[in-house]
Scaffold this motif. Structure first.
Motif, PDB file in Angstrom:
ATOM      1  N   LEU A 172      -4.646  -3.763   1.298  1.00  0.00           N
ATOM      2  CA  LEU A 172      -6.048  -3.429   1.033  1.00  0.00           C
ATOM      3  C   LEU A 172      -6.994  -4.179   1.974  1.00  0.00           C
ATOM      4  N   GLU A 173      -6.618  -5.405   2.339  1.00  0.00           N
ATOM      5  CA  GLU A 173      -7.526  -6.256   3.095  1.00  0.00           C
ATOM      6  C   GLU A 173      -7.335  -6.176   4.613  1.00  0.00           C
ATOM      7  N   ARG A 215      -9.304   1.141  -4.341  1.00  0.00           N
ATOM      8  CA  ARG A 215      -8.760   0.201  -5.318  1.00  0.00           C
ATOM      9  C   ARG A 215      -8.622   0.811  -6.713  1.00  0.00           C
ATOM     10  N   ASP A 216      -9.629   1.573  -7.152  1.00  0.00           N
ATOM     11  CA  ASP A 216      -9.674   2.028  -8.546  1.00  0.00           C
ATOM     12  C   ASP A 216      -9.115   3.435  -8.696  1.00  0.00           C
ATOM     13  N   ARG A 252       0.366   3.276  -2.273  1.00  0.00           N
ATOM     14  CA  ARG A 252       0.570   1.966  -1.641  1.00  0.00           C
ATOM     15  C   ARG A 252       1.929   1.375  -2.031  1.00  0.00           C
ATOM     16  N   ARG A 296      -2.806   3.584  -5.863  1.00  0.00           N
ATOM     17  CA  ARG A 296      -1.888   2.460  -6.069  1.00  0.00           C
ATOM     18  C   ARG A 296      -0.429   2.910  -5.925  1.00  0.00           C
ATOM     19  N   ARG A 346      -2.915  -1.564   7.699  1.00  0.00           N
ATOM     20  CA  ARG A 346      -3.095  -0.162   7.326  1.00  0.00           C
ATOM     21  C   ARG A 346      -2.767   0.751   8.503  1.00  0.00           C
ATOM     22  N   GLU A 400       0.314  -5.674  -1.898  1.00  0.00           N
ATOM     23  CA  GLU A 400      -0.671  -4.604  -1.964  1.00  0.00           C
ATOM     24  C   GLU A 400      -2.048  -5.124  -1.561  1.00  0.00           C
ATOM     25  N   VAL A 401      -2.348  -6.354  -1.945  1.00  0.00           N
ATOM     26  CA  VAL A 401      -3.642  -6.946  -1.592  1.00  0.00           C
ATOM     27  C   VAL A 401      -3.765  -7.062  -0.075  1.00  0.00           C
TER      28      VAL A 401
END
Length: 231
Positions: free
Chosen positions: A8-9, A121-122, A130, A127, A14, A4-5
């Motif tokens: 995100l990065e 992220r929040d 993802r 989440r 993506r 998942e990181v």
């Protein structure tokens, strides 16, 4: 399997998942505007269960990427035209007035909303989206690996069949030679049988002629005997 990181990065990663807009409704129903194509900033915030400020801040940080995903801002004549189209659709569908933006309106298609899910992220909803994307990708990888194994097994079987055919080649050649030899012997036998048949026909004709001569002689002998008796 990517984490998942990493999603995100990595903007590249993506971009690879932007076609999976079905993941949004798999996690939670995304309520679209009456055009069935876009949502507003407040609709996006409501979907991810965060404040509109969070969405605005994220949009400001990743504007170029989200613009590539289809996010766009309407102003002036474009905004008035859009409002005009939405007013009739909104009123007909909900029986209430359509909330109009004063100076500008940011619109997000499903691809842009999915893009936000891979950036936000929040948010528990983001989440979950993802996780769904990554789990689905892992399922595809396992499916492709299984298919690859099956293709390998088929190729192996075909290889063994090829070896067997190569081994059968000499045997088939010998069988073909023997069949040719049998054909030649059968032809010779047929010729002999045909010759014997011709001889038998000739002998039958001769026997018929002999029988005729015997009958003729017998008639003459009979006539001679009858002549003697009359004397």
């Amino acid at each position: 399997m990517p984490s998942e990181v990493a999603l995100l990065e990595s903007r590249t990663m993506r971009a690879e998942h932007l076609g999976r807009v079905d993941a949004l409704d798999k996690v939670k129903a995304l309520v679209m505007l009456p055009d069935g194509t876009h949502v507003r900033t407040e609709d996006t915030a409501r979907y991810f269960e965060v404040s509109t400020d969070v969405i605005r801040q994220l949009t400001a940080r990743h504007r170029a990427e989200l613009a590539e995903s289809g996010m766009h801002v309407l102003r002036g004549p474009d905004l008035r035209r859009f409002h005009s189209d939405m007013v009739s659709l909104w009123g007909a569908g909900k029986g209430e007035s359509y909330p109009q933006a004063v100076t500008q309106l940011t619109l997000y298609p499903r691809r842009a909303v999915l893009n936000i899910a891979m950036l936000l992220r929040d948010s528990d909803i983001a989440r979950c989206v993802r996780t769904y994307l990554l789990d689905a990708e892992e399922g595809w990888r396992e499916g492709y690996a299984s298919l690859d194994r099956r293709v390998t097994d088929v190729e192996s079987c075909l290889g063994r069949v090829g070896v067997a055919l190569q081994e059968l080649g000499p045997v088939l050649n010998r069988m073909s030679y023997r069949l040719d030899s049998l054909d030649r012997r059968l032809d010779a036998t047929n010729q002999v049988v045909a010759a014997i048949s011709n001889r038998l026909c000739e002998m039958s004709d001769r026997i018929d002629r002999v029988d005729a001569k015997v009958d003729h002689v017998a008639q003459q002998v009979g006539e001679l005997r009858r002549g003697r008796k009359r004397r």
